[in-house]
Design a protein around this motif. Structure first.
Motif: not given
Length: 83
Positions: A65-72, A74-83
């Motif tokens: 669960v900790g690893m999944l939380d970290g991956i999610l 990181a994905w949210k940060l990637y989508r937010k700053f992808r502009k």
């Protein structure tokens, strides 16, 4: 480069007996410190106690669960700053 502390006061030894007593005292202190260090080393490198099945499953789930939380995250940060 090392420096030597010359301000230490050395005890004045007047006889060989006082030197022998000091030597014995220092040897006792060294042996006592050595025993303490051995105990700490054995505690530090002691084999862990075996884990029962339920505890092993709980640890696996917590880690997953900790690893999944970290991956999610990181994905949210990637989508937010992808502009």
């Amino acid at each position: 480069m090392s420096t030597v502390d010359d301000n230490r006061t050395q005890p004045a030894y007047t006889t060989l007996r006082s030197i022998e007593e000091r030597k014995k005292q220092l040897l006792r202190e060294i042996r006592k410190d050595n025993e303490k260090m051995n105990k700490l080393r054995h505690q530090l490198f002691a084999k862990p106690t075996p884990v029962k099945g339920g505890k092993r499953m709980q640890t696996l789930m917590t880690t997953s669960v900790g690893m999944l939380d970290g991956i999610l995250f990181a994905w949210k940060l990637y989508r937010k700053f992808r502009k």
